[in-house]
Design a protein around this motif. Structure first.
Motif, PDB file in Angstrom:
ATOM      1  N   LYS A 157     117.855  39.385 128.437  1.00 49.46           N
ATOM      2  CA  LYS A 157     116.973  39.662 127.302  1.00 49.46           C
ATOM      3  C   LYS A 157     116.083  38.468 126.989  1.00 49.46           C
ATOM      4  N   ALA A 158     116.643  37.269 127.088  1.00 50.85           N
ATOM      5  CA  ALA A 158     115.867  36.060 126.801  1.00 50.85           C
ATOM      6  C   ALA A 158     114.763  35.864 127.831  1.00 50.85           C
ATOM      7  N   VAL A 159     115.057  36.156 129.100  1.00 56.34           N
ATOM      8  CA  VAL A 159     114.060  35.995 130.166  1.00 56.34           C
ATOM      9  C   VAL A 159     113.023  37.112 130.090  1.00 56.34           C
ATOM     10  N   SER A 160     113.448  38.324 129.785  1.00 56.88           N
ATOM     11  CA  SER A 160     112.537  39.457 129.696  1.00 56.88           C
ATOM     12  C   SER A 160     111.432  39.217 128.666  1.00 56.88           C
ATOM     13  N   SER A 161     111.792  38.626 127.537  1.00 52.76           N
ATOM     14  CA  SER A 161     110.818  38.401 126.466  1.00 52.76           C
ATOM     15  C   SER A 161     109.876  37.238 126.762  1.00 52.76           C
ATOM     16  N   LEU A 162     110.163  36.455 127.794  1.00 51.48           N
ATOM     17  CA  LEU A 162     109.284  35.340 128.154  1.00 51.48           C
ATOM     18  C   LEU A 162     107.918  35.818 128.637  1.00 51.48           C
ATOM     19  N   PHE A 163     107.853  37.045 129.178  1.00 46.96           N
ATOM     20  CA  PHE A 163     106.567  37.562 129.668  1.00 46.96           C
ATOM     21  C   PHE A 163     105.561  37.641 128.526  1.00 46.96           C
ATOM     22  N   VAL A 164     105.973  38.229 127.409  1.00 48.89           N
ATOM     23  CA  VAL A 164     105.087  38.365 126.257  1.00 48.89           C
ATOM     24  C   VAL A 164     104.839  37.003 125.616  1.00 48.89           C
ATOM     25  N   HIS A 165     105.885  36.179 125.555  1.00 47.68           N
ATOM     26  CA  HIS A 165     105.736  34.863 124.939  1.00 47.68           C
ATOM     27  C   HIS A 165     104.703  34.022 125.690  1.00 47.68           C
ATOM     28  N   GLY A 166     104.790  34.043 127.017  1.00 49.39           N
ATOM     29  CA  GLY A 166     103.826  33.292 127.817  1.00 49.39           C
ATOM     30  C   GLY A 166     102.406  33.772 127.588  1.00 49.39           C
TER      31      GLY A 166
END
Length: 269
Positions: free
Chosen positions: A114-123
């Motif tokens: 979940k933490a890695v998945s949300s990195l796409f939007v964060h980036g």
């Protein structure tokens, strides 16, 4: 558990990619919604605070004045990531219950997914904020590279939290609702929409120290240091030391709770 995370890095990357796509499967615009929502949220806050309430510019401790939309964006970027991961990560074991019931599957990697998945939007949102700053003619300095440091720090913090909350949520279903309430209060307890530096002369000293105990104060202030103040994290050694002590305690406590409850997950789910 850290060893399992490192050894299963390819599995985590694959699951994170699929998790990101699955959120918007079946919708016409697909993953575009993931990027539209935070942008619309910033625009709404900007219209309300800057235009309707005439918030004007906001000053930092370094004496730099920034338009409200830039000041707001720098603070709300990390909050979007933190709140999304904490909310989704709390129910990750229920969402992937079919994997939890598989004896051979390393379920302790699911919170990390979940933490890695949300990195796409964060980036994307970090890049979007950079573009907005450039359009406003606001200078970008090498201090912007610290975003990587603050992102990693926030990621470790939230992973530790969701190890604990996801494990507890298996047995206490109301945990998800409790986390949502905490996040609703947390966005106002964190200096995102209001200027902490501008209130120091209006609040008691003890209250200022209490507000700084919020670990997301360190992160949101750090992002503003990257985008606006151009200050290094090493200039705040006491706050940096407190953040990492707090984060490591949360991480080890969260993983301990997860390991203790893990044998019962499959039976309850």
């Amino acid at each position: 558990m850290l060893k399992d995370i490192i050894s299963n890095n390819k599995l985590i990357a694959k699951l994170a990619k699929n998790d990101f796509k699955q959120k918007f499967a079946g919708s016409t615009l697909g993953v575009i919604w993931a990027f539209v929502q935070p942008v619309i949220t910033v625009l709404v806050y900007w219209i309300v605070f800057d235009k309707a309430l005439n918030a004007g510019t906001q000053g930092t401790k370094a004496g730099i004045q920034a338009p409200f939309v830039l000041w707001l964006s720098a603070g709300i970027v990390p909050w979007f990531y933190f709140s999304e991961v904490l909310s989704a990560g709390t129910v990750v074991l229920q969402e992937y219950n079919y994997l939890v019931k598989k004896v051979v599957f390393p379920i302790n990697v699911l919170p990390v997914v979940k933490a890695v998945s949300s990195l796409f939007v964060h980036g994307f949102f970090v890049l979007f904020t950079l573009v907005v700053y450039l359009l406003y003619g606001f200078g970008i300095s090498p201090y912007i590279l610290q975003v990587v440091y603050y992102s990693i720090a926030m990621m470790i913090l939230v992973i530790g939290l969701i190890y604990m909350t996801s494990a507890l949520c298996v047995f206490f279903k109301d945990m998800a609702q409790l986390i949502n309430i905490i996040l609703q209060v947390g966005i106002w307890a964190t200096p995102i929409m209001w200027n902490f530096d501008g209130m120091l002369d209006k609040i008691p000293l003890w209250l200022a120290y209490v507000l700084k105990l919020n670990p997301m104060y360190y992160i949101t202030s750090g992002y503003r240091d990257c985008f606006i103040s151009h200050v290094g994290f090493w200039t705040r050694p006491a706050l940096t030391a407190y953040f990492w002590i707090f984060t490591l305690v949360i991480y080890f406590l969260g993983t301990h709770v997860f390991r203790k409850l893990q044998p019962q997950f499959a039976d309850v789910l």
